[in-house]
Design an enzyme around this catalytic site. Structure first.
Site, mmCIF file in Angstrom:
data_model
loop_
_atom_site.group_PDB
_atom_site.id
_atom_site.type_symbol
_atom_site.label_atom_id
_atom_site.label_comp_id
_atom_site.label_asym_id
_atom_site.label_seq_id
_atom_site.Cartn_x
_atom_site.Cartn_y
_atom_site.Cartn_z
ATOM 1 N N GLY A 1 0.804 -1.215 0.000
ATOM 2 C CA GLY A 1 0.000 0.000 0.000
ATOM 3 C C GLY A 1 0.836 1.263 0.000
ATOM 4 O O GLY A 1 2.066 1.216 -0.021
ATOM 5 N N ASP A 2 0.164 2.413 0.025
ATOM 6 C CA ASP A 2 0.823 3.708 -0.112
ATOM 7 C C ASP A 2 0.975 4.369 1.258
ATOM 8 O O ASP A 2 1.527 3.787 2.175
ATOM 9 C CB ASP A 2 0.013 4.573 -1.104
ATOM 10 C CG ASP A 2 0.823 5.685 -1.718
ATOM 11 O OD1 ASP A 2 1.131 6.648 -0.993
ATOM 12 O OD2 ASP A 2 1.167 5.612 -2.909
ATOM 13 N N THR B 1 -0.527 6.154 4.805
ATOM 14 C CA THR B 1 -1.716 6.246 5.649
ATOM 15 C C THR B 1 -1.364 6.932 6.965
ATOM 16 O O THR B 1 -0.201 7.183 7.262
ATOM 17 C CB THR B 1 -2.371 4.879 5.894
ATOM 18 O OG1 THR B 1 -3.703 5.105 6.393
ATOM 19 C CG2 THR B 1 -1.607 4.048 6.907
ATOM 20 N N GLY C 1 -1.339 -5.075 8.982
ATOM 21 C CA GLY C 1 -2.741 -5.491 9.117
ATOM 22 C C GLY C 1 -3.730 -4.408 8.769
ATOM 23 O O GLY C 1 -3.697 -3.874 7.673
ATOM 24 N N CYS D 1 -3.640 6.395 0.851
ATOM 25 C CA CYS D 1 -3.467 5.361 -0.172
ATOM 26 C C CYS D 1 -3.182 5.971 -1.544
ATOM 27 O O CYS D 1 -3.349 5.299 -2.566
ATOM 28 C CB CYS D 1 -4.687 4.430 -0.266
ATOM 29 S SG CYS D 1 -5.206 3.809 1.321
#
Lengths: 75, 213
Positions: free
Chosen positions: B71-72, B74, B149, B168
Site C-alpha cells: 500500500g501507499d 496512511t 494489518g 493510499c
C-alpha cells in the site's frame, strides 16, 4: 537456477518487484529472503531456492513480473 | 486455529512494530500458532513499500515511518483500533488476495453487529461505508506468515489528521464508526468483540468459502 515468480492466487497474473535483499554478485543461502514483491495491498517475500551467488537480476525494483517469469538467477 | 491475543494499549508505532516482528519470529519457529496484536497508535504517518512521498501534503508535524507493508501512505492515531493479525496461512489458506478479502469480511461482519452497513469496493482494498473508507488494510507476508494489518476508524475527531496526506495515494474521504452511527463511543469497548470475530472467522469449521469474492 532461476528464481521463478510462482502462482499467487486465482485471477492474478503479475506482481511488482519492490525490494532485492541481495545485490548481484553476493552469496545467498537457501531459504533466506531473496526478493520482495507487491500485489494489491500486500507485500511478500520469495526465499532463495538454492544456495549460491546471485548472478543476475532480470526484474529490477519497481518493475512488474508476470507469473512464471524468472526474476533472477542463482549460480 | 489457536489464536493468542496481545493488547498493547496506546503505543508508539515503532515499539509495536518491533513487537510484531518478535511474534512473527515466534510463529515462524513454531512457538505460537497465530496471534492477534491489538493496539492504538500515537499519531504517525506510515509509508508502504510502494508509497509516493508526494502523497504527504503537510510535513513537519506528525512523525513519518517507512515500512515494508503493501500500500501507499496512511495515518494512524488514537481514534483508531489497530489490528495486526500474525497468522500462519498454512493453517488457513495460502492465498494472498484471499487473506485481504478475509480481513475485509471480518470488519464488515463486525460493523454489521454494531448496526453499520459496509462493503467491499472492487479494486480498492479496504472497507467502505457509502463511498467513504472506514477501515484500511496493508499487509506483509513472510514464509506465509502475515504481519502488519488493518486500522479501523472509530472516533470521528481523529479523522482531521487524514488531511495531512492523500490516503493510499487517492483522493478519498474517510469515515468513522462515531460519524456513521452518530453516537459517542468508547473505543476500548470494541477490542473484545473484534477479537471474538477474528477467533470465529479463523476457526477451521467456519465456512471460509463465504468470504470469497
Amino acid at each position: 537456477m532461476d528464481v521463478i515468480l510462482p502462482a499467487l492466487t486465482e485471477g492474478v497474473d503479475k506482481a511488482t518487484v519492490t525490494y532485492w535483499y541481495y545485490k548481484v554478485g553476493e552469496k545467498v543461502s537457501e531459504k533466506d529472503d531473496l526478493v520482495e514483491l507487491s500485489t494489491d495491498k500486500a507485500t511478500f517475500n520469495l526465499p532463495a531456492p538454492a544456495s549460491g551467488t546471485l548472478s543476475k537480476i532480470f526484474i529490477s525494483e519497481g518493475d512488474v513480473a508476470q507469473i512464471g517469469d524468472a526474476l533472477g538467477t542463482i549460480e | 486455529m489457536e489464536l493468542k491475543l496481545y493488547d498493547l494499549g496506546l503505543v508508539d508505532y515503532l515499539p509495536a512494530y518491533e513487537f510484531q516482528k518478535k511474534i512473527l519470529s515466534d510463529v515462524k519457529n513454531g512457538f505460537l500458532c497465530s496471534a492477534l496484536v491489538v493496539c492504538r497508535h500515537n499519531p504517525v504517518i506510515t509509508l508502504g513499500r510502494r508509497a509516493d512521498k508526494g502523497n504527504i501534503l503537510v510535513k513537519g508535524g506528525i512523525p513519518i515511518v517507512e515500512t515494508e507493508r503493501g500500500g501507499d501512505v496512511t495515518y494512524h492515531g488514537p481514534g483508531q483500533l489497530i489490528v495486526y493479525p500474525i497468522f500462519n496461512l498454512a493453517f488457513l489458506k495460502k492465498d494472498i488476495h484471499w487473506f485481504l478479502r478475509f480481513l475485509e469480511g471480518i470488519i464488515i461482519d463486525f460493523l454489521s453487529d454494531f448496526g453499520i452497513s459496509s462493503e467491499r469496493v472492487s479494486g480498492k482494498t479496504g472497507v467502505w461505508v457509502k463511498g467513504k473508507k472506514i477501515a484500511s488494510i496493508g499487509i506483509s507476508i513472510r514464509n506465509w506468515i502475515t504481519f502488519h494489518g488493518l486500522s479501523l476508524n472509530v472516533l470521528e475527531n481523529d479523522l482531521v489528521n487524514f488531511g495531512s496526506i492523500r490516503p493510499c495515494g487517492m483522493d478519498i474521504e474517510m469515515a468513522s464508526m462515531e460519524g456513521v452511527s452518530g453516537r459517542v463511543l468508547d473505543i476500548n469497548q470494541f477490542k473484545q468483540p473484534l477479537f471474538s470475530k477474528f477467533t470465529q472467522f479463523a476457526n477451521p469449521d467456519f465456512p471460509l468459502s463465504n468470504l470469497r469474492g
